[in-house]
Design a protein around this motif. Sequence first.
Motif, PDB file in Angstrom:
ATOM      1  N   TRP A  34      -0.519  46.884  -4.289  1.00 39.48           N
ATOM      2  CA  TRP A  34      -0.485  47.214  -5.726  1.00 39.48           C
ATOM      3  C   TRP A  34       0.769  46.608  -6.334  1.00 39.48           C
ATOM      4  O   TRP A  34       1.873  46.958  -5.958  1.00 39.48           O
ATOM      5  CB  TRP A  34      -0.497  48.735  -5.904  1.00 39.48           C
ATOM      6  CG  TRP A  34      -0.552  49.209  -7.325  1.00 39.48           C
ATOM      7  CD1 TRP A  34      -1.655  49.332  -8.118  1.00 39.48           C
ATOM      8  CD2 TRP A  34       0.547  49.652  -8.131  1.00 39.48           C
ATOM      9  NE1 TRP A  34      -1.316  49.826  -9.360  1.00 39.48           N
ATOM     10  CE2 TRP A  34       0.040  50.024  -9.395  1.00 39.48           C
ATOM     11  CE3 TRP A  34       1.919  49.763  -7.910  1.00 39.48           C
ATOM     12  CZ2 TRP A  34       0.845  50.501 -10.418  1.00 39.48           C
ATOM     13  CZ3 TRP A  34       2.726  50.233  -8.935  1.00 39.48           C
ATOM     14  CH2 TRP A  34       2.175  50.599 -10.175  1.00 39.48           C
ATOM     15  N   VAL A  56       1.443  46.117  -9.924  1.00 36.18           N
ATOM     16  CA  VAL A  56       1.304  46.250 -11.377  1.00 36.18           C
ATOM     17  C   VAL A  56       2.578  46.846 -11.957  1.00 36.18           C
ATOM     18  O   VAL A  56       3.037  47.893 -11.514  1.00 36.18           O
ATOM     19  CB  VAL A  56       0.100  47.142 -11.740  1.00 36.18           C
ATOM     20  CG1 VAL A  56       0.003  47.320 -13.252  1.00 36.18           C
ATOM     21  CG2 VAL A  56      -1.195  46.549 -11.198  1.00 36.18           C
ATOM     22  N   ASP A  96       3.859  48.878 -14.644  1.00 35.32           N
ATOM     23  CA  ASP A  96       3.384  49.822 -15.663  1.00 35.32           C
ATOM     24  C   ASP A  96       4.504  50.063 -16.675  1.00 35.32           C
ATOM     25  O   ASP A  96       5.556  50.593 -16.322  1.00 35.32           O
ATOM     26  CB  ASP A  96       2.985  51.126 -14.981  1.00 35.32           C
ATOM     27  CG  ASP A  96       2.492  52.191 -15.949  1.00 35.32           C
ATOM     28  OD1 ASP A  96       2.380  51.889 -17.149  1.00 35.32           O
ATOM     29  OD2 ASP A  96       2.223  53.320 -15.501  1.00 35.32           O
ATOM     30  N   LEU A 125      -1.876  52.416 -14.061  1.00 30.83           N
ATOM     31  CA  LEU A 125      -1.986  51.323 -15.021  1.00 30.83           C
ATOM     32  C   LEU A 125      -1.366  51.706 -16.358  1.00 30.83           C
ATOM     33  O   LEU A 125      -1.050  52.882 -16.604  1.00 30.83           O
ATOM     34  CB  LEU A 125      -3.456  50.962 -15.242  1.00 30.83           C
ATOM     35  CG  LEU A 125      -4.209  50.386 -14.040  1.00 30.83           C
ATOM     36  CD1 LEU A 125      -5.708  50.401 -14.320  1.00 30.83           C
ATOM     37  CD2 LEU A 125      -3.743  48.976 -13.747  1.00 30.83           C
ATOM     38  N   GLN A 128      -3.951  44.137  -6.175  1.00 31.96           N
ATOM     39  CA  GLN A 128      -4.134  44.717  -7.514  1.00 31.96           C
ATOM     40  C   GLN A 128      -3.031  44.189  -8.426  1.00 31.96           C
ATOM     41  O   GLN A 128      -1.844  44.340  -8.125  1.00 31.96           O
ATOM     42  CB  GLN A 128      -4.080  46.241  -7.422  1.00 31.96           C
ATOM     43  CG  GLN A 128      -5.191  46.816  -6.553  1.00 31.96           C
ATOM     44  CD  GLN A 128      -4.846  48.186  -5.989  1.00 31.96           C
ATOM     45  OE1 GLN A 128      -5.074  49.195  -6.634  1.00 31.96           O
ATOM     46  NE2 GLN A 128      -4.277  48.210  -4.795  1.00 31.96           N
ATOM     47  N   LEU A 129      -3.443  43.592  -9.534  1.00 32.46           N
ATOM     48  CA  LEU A 129      -2.506  42.931 -10.442  1.00 32.46           C
ATOM     49  C   LEU A 129      -2.828  43.265 -11.892  1.00 32.46           C
ATOM     50  O   LEU A 129      -3.950  43.636 -12.224  1.00 32.46           O
ATOM     51  CB  LEU A 129      -2.580  41.406 -10.270  1.00 32.46           C
ATOM     52  CG  LEU A 129      -2.400  40.807  -8.876  1.00 32.46           C
ATOM     53  CD1 LEU A 129      -2.658  39.311  -8.916  1.00 32.46           C
ATOM     54  CD2 LEU A 129      -1.004  41.087  -8.364  1.00 32.46           C
ATOM     55  N   ALA A 130      -1.843  43.095 -12.739  1.00 32.89           N
ATOM     56  CA  ALA A 130      -2.033  43.102 -14.190  1.00 32.89           C
ATOM     57  C   ALA A 130      -1.243  41.913 -14.712  1.00 32.89           C
ATOM     58  O   ALA A 130      -0.014  41.940 -14.737  1.00 32.89           O
ATOM     59  CB  ALA A 130      -1.538  44.408 -14.809  1.00 32.89           C
ATOM     60  N   TYR A 137      -6.845  42.584 -15.665  1.00 36.97           N
ATOM     61  CA  TYR A 137      -6.541  43.675 -14.728  1.00 36.97           C
ATOM     62  C   TYR A 137      -7.427  43.527 -13.499  1.00 36.97           C
ATOM     63  O   TYR A 137      -8.661  43.502 -13.606  1.00 36.97           O
ATOM     64  CB  TYR A 137      -6.794  45.032 -15.386  1.00 36.97           C
ATOM     65  CG  TYR A 137      -5.978  45.264 -16.639  1.00 36.97           C
ATOM     66  CD1 TYR A 137      -4.665  45.717 -16.569  1.00 36.97           C
ATOM     67  CD2 TYR A 137      -6.524  45.015 -17.898  1.00 36.97           C
ATOM     68  CE1 TYR A 137      -3.912  45.921 -17.713  1.00 36.97           C
ATOM     69  CE2 TYR A 137      -5.775  45.213 -19.058  1.00 36.97           C
ATOM     70  CZ  TYR A 137      -4.477  45.668 -18.950  1.00 36.97           C
ATOM     71  OH  TYR A 137      -3.733  45.869 -20.092  1.00 36.97           O
ATOM     72  N   THR A 164      -8.269  45.542 -10.333  1.00 36.74           N
ATOM     73  CA  THR A 164      -8.102  46.928  -9.894  1.00 36.74           C
ATOM     74  C   THR A 164      -8.905  47.213  -8.633  1.00 36.74           C
ATOM     75  O   THR A 164      -9.692  46.388  -8.165  1.00 36.74           O
ATOM     76  CB  THR A 164      -8.538  47.901 -11.001  1.00 36.74           C
ATOM     77  OG1 THR A 164      -9.946  47.721 -11.265  1.00 36.74           O
ATOM     78  CG2 THR A 164      -7.757  47.645 -12.280  1.00 36.74           C
TER      79      THR A 164
END
Length: 448
Positions: free
Chosen positions: A134, A136, A138, A204, A248-250, A393, A395
């Motif tokens: 993970w 991301v 936030d 997120l 998992q990326l944003a 996103y 996920t």
Amino acid sequence: MTYMTKTGLKLGMSAAAAICGLCALPALAQDESANPAQAETVQDRAGEADVPLIIPQPVYEPKWSADYATDLLAFIAAIDSEGLKPSDYRPEQLTAAIAAGEGAALDAEFVRAFTWLAEDLRDGRTPMKARVEWYVNDPDADTTPISMLLAKVKESGDVAGTLRSLEPAHPDYAALRDMLAKTPKAEISKRRLIMANMDRWRWLKRDLGKDYLHTNVPEYKVRYVVNKQQIVNYRTVVGKPGRNATPQLAEMVQGVIFNPTWTVPQSIVKGEGLGARVLANPTWARSQGYEATKGANGYVSVVQKPGPTNALGYMKLDMPNRHAIFLHDTPSRHLFRNADRALSHGCIRTENAMELAMVIALVQGDVPLDRSKQIVKSLEYTRVPVKRELPVYITYFTMASDVDGKMTNFRDIYSRDKPVLDALAAARPQRPEKIKLEDNVVTEERKL
């Protein structure tokens, strides 16, 4: 008897005592040899009565009343409806502080319990070490810090409303909460899975935005959302389980690349022997569009030119990230017929990728469809910049709405549920207000 002031003015004892009593007694008292731990006095050596030194002590003014604390206690008691455990927030300590009365102890307990709740509702209850792959960032902790939330409570008087404002805005969160309410307590496994996926939404950004791409890896689908409405969706091929699992990326789409070139990673050039094969078989290499360059130090680089055999197909989304993960086309389109599509080296291959590219170029970049078609036919590398922000996103939800809006269970292809479930079952760890990404470094090059 007289006293000499610093300015040289002589004062009688009575006048000196009077002035000292008003403004300057501490300075005079320091000249006495009395024990400072005892009550200080100024005594006339001729036998006049002692003049007690009165030092005003600050009076503590409670910041949070028992009413605020009672509202918070009620919110904690009902927090299981949000997939969290009341015991994590030590309600017994807040109850004891309320019983002891308003003051510093109650204030401290109120702020502690409120902070823990706000952190979990805003950032997620799962600690970083249990969020496998993970990556991301936030921003919610920066946009809604605890100090701002406490000020909001003071201004509005609404403890519960302030905390509820931190809930994820995506409809799936509310749908999971409704499902949790309808699931009997006896169905422990199902309830735990619902809770785990509710928490994943908290990892997120609270509001994903108006326009974005969203791919849920276990679903093998990507959807393009415009004005918060899904306009198209496509099948995907994602990373194989193990070291090639899709993280998992944003990230942010910065452009659409038509007719991309592919600079082959060294994990393929050297690790899988492609470099040596290209150099040894020039005829085959030309048929596949490969060009190899060998440096004086023996380093071999391989680039694949645009064309029908290019591993990226005719489209790649320009979404720079340190993991080298992106959405792209593929010449192996037959794989989209498979039910199990965890087959790539990490990147996300997209069915009908050219259609998706043209729609993004039109909606986000104002490029007419006819122009996009001309670019593709040219077989020339062309990058079309995105004029309007388009987050993407990537996920990992094992319980979520599918592209048709139906709440569905998806197979845990990477076995990422267990660490989350275990973390939620354990006692809540104390942590800083803002969860920070670990400095994870990708040691293996991501491939296609």
